[in-house]
Design an enzyme around this catalytic site. Structure first.
Site, PDB file in Angstrom:
ATOM      1  N   LEU A  92       6.723  -5.816  -5.838  1.00 10.15           N
ATOM      2  CA  LEU A  92       5.295  -5.489  -5.785  1.00 10.15           C
ATOM      3  C   LEU A  92       5.161  -4.156  -5.059  1.00 10.15           C
ATOM      4  O   LEU A  92       5.726  -3.975  -3.986  1.00 10.15           O
ATOM      5  CB  LEU A  92       4.534  -6.559  -4.991  1.00 10.15           C
ATOM      6  CG  LEU A  92       4.607  -7.993  -5.488  1.00 10.15           C
ATOM      7  CD1 LEU A  92       3.978  -8.928  -4.451  1.00 10.15           C
ATOM      8  CD2 LEU A  92       3.900  -8.120  -6.829  1.00 10.15           C
ATOM      9  N   GLN A 107      13.935  -2.635   1.221  1.00 12.93           N
ATOM     10  CA  GLN A 107      13.167  -3.868   1.410  1.00 12.93           C
ATOM     11  C   GLN A 107      12.086  -3.962   0.345  1.00 12.93           C
ATOM     12  O   GLN A 107      11.225  -3.095   0.267  1.00 12.93           O
ATOM     13  CB  GLN A 107      12.557  -3.839   2.810  1.00 12.93           C
ATOM     14  CG  GLN A 107      11.917  -5.108   3.252  1.00 12.93           C
ATOM     15  CD  GLN A 107      11.675  -5.081   4.751  1.00 12.93           C
ATOM     16  OE1 GLN A 107      12.611  -4.997   5.531  1.00 12.93           O
ATOM     17  NE2 GLN A 107      10.421  -5.152   5.144  1.00 12.93           N
ATOM     18  N   ALA A 108      12.166  -5.018  -0.474  1.00  8.65           N
ATOM     19  CA  ALA A 108      11.241  -5.191  -1.592  1.00  8.65           C
ATOM     20  C   ALA A 108      10.538  -6.532  -1.479  1.00  8.65           C
ATOM     21  O   ALA A 108      11.173  -7.555  -1.229  1.00  8.65           O
ATOM     22  CB  ALA A 108      12.003  -5.102  -2.911  1.00  8.65           C
ATOM     23  N   TYR A 109       9.229  -6.508  -1.672  1.00  9.41           N
ATOM     24  CA  TYR A 109       8.452  -7.741  -1.641  1.00  9.41           C
ATOM     25  C   TYR A 109       8.293  -8.245  -3.067  1.00  9.41           C
ATOM     26  O   TYR A 109       7.856  -7.508  -3.947  1.00  9.41           O
ATOM     27  CB  TYR A 109       7.106  -7.517  -0.949  1.00  9.41           C
ATOM     28  CG  TYR A 109       7.320  -7.400   0.537  1.00  9.41           C
ATOM     29  CD1 TYR A 109       7.262  -8.526   1.349  1.00  9.41           C
ATOM     30  CD2 TYR A 109       7.681  -6.193   1.108  1.00  9.41           C
ATOM     31  CE1 TYR A 109       7.526  -8.435   2.702  1.00  9.41           C
ATOM     32  CE2 TYR A 109       7.954  -6.097   2.461  1.00  9.41           C
ATOM     33  CZ  TYR A 109       7.874  -7.222   3.244  1.00  9.41           C
ATOM     34  OH  TYR A 109       8.151  -7.144   4.590  1.00  9.41           O
ATOM     35  N   ILE A 110       8.653  -9.509  -3.250  1.00  8.45           N
ATOM     36  CA  ILE A 110       8.592 -10.077  -4.604  1.00  8.45           C
ATOM     37  C   ILE A 110       7.451 -11.081  -4.747  1.00  8.45           C
ATOM     38  O   ILE A 110       7.108 -11.458  -5.857  1.00  8.45           O
ATOM     39  CB  ILE A 110       9.941 -10.686  -5.023  1.00  8.45           C
ATOM     40  CG1 ILE A 110      10.426 -11.721  -4.025  1.00  8.45           C
ATOM     41  CG2 ILE A 110      10.975  -9.580  -5.174  1.00  8.45           C
ATOM     42  CD1 ILE A 110      11.700 -12.428  -4.428  1.00  8.45           C
TER      43      ILE A 110
END
Length: 165
Positions: free
Chosen positions: A82, A28-31
């Site tokens: 981020l 899970q990656a926050y962009i």
């Protein structure tokens, strides 16, 4: 518009494991992240991906929009994340009419285990399984976007206070 309403808890024992019906591994990656919104990409089991937009300051109930995206696009977006890319395995545990989602974190947050339950309205109070610990609904430290952007691993996993740089 979809509304996500959930309660979130720490997990105090592994008693949930015997009731788990299935699981899925997440990257899970926050962009993008703002005070009242976030955009994340989630890769599930290395096979499929979703882009999710969450809007709202309240961690208990927020607007949520979710879309399938090509796996190659998701991997490229994740490379531009981020902060910390979250790794976890989500187990689905049916219990008294609700499905609890138990997240067992790996990577930077290895050792952290959190359960959440989605409810139909804010007044619902599902019966708590005996493996549930302290409620953390609304505790911003346990919000996945904050965990990613601020890297709270020392505080949440090891009990060390967060030190702003």
């Amino acid at each position: 518009m979809a509304k996500e309403i959930e309660r979130k808890y720490l997990v105090r024992t592994d008693g949930w494991r015997s009731g788990a019906s299935s699981s899925s591994s997440f990257l899970q990656a926050y962009i993008a992240s703002g005070k009242d919104r976030s955009v994340r990409v989630r890769i599930m089991d290395g096979e499929r991906a979703k882009l999710t937009i969450k809007i709202g300051r309240d961690l208990f109930a927020r607007d949520e929009f979710e879309y399938d995206v090509p796996l190659a696009d998701a991997k490229e977006m994740a490379e531009q994340a981020l902060g910390v890319v979250l790794e976890k395995t989500r187990y689905f545990v049916p219990y008294e009419g609700y499905t609890w989602e138990v997240d067992v974190y790996a990577g930077a947050y290895a050792g952290l285990v959190v359960a959440e339950v989605e409810i139909a309205n804010e007044k619902d109070r599902p019966h708590l399984p005996d493996w549930i610990g302290k409620e953390i609904t609304g505790d911003r430290r346990y919000s996945n976007v904050n965990m990613a952007v601020e890297d709270l691993s020392e505080e949440l996993v090891h009990g060390l206070p967060f030190k702003a740089v």
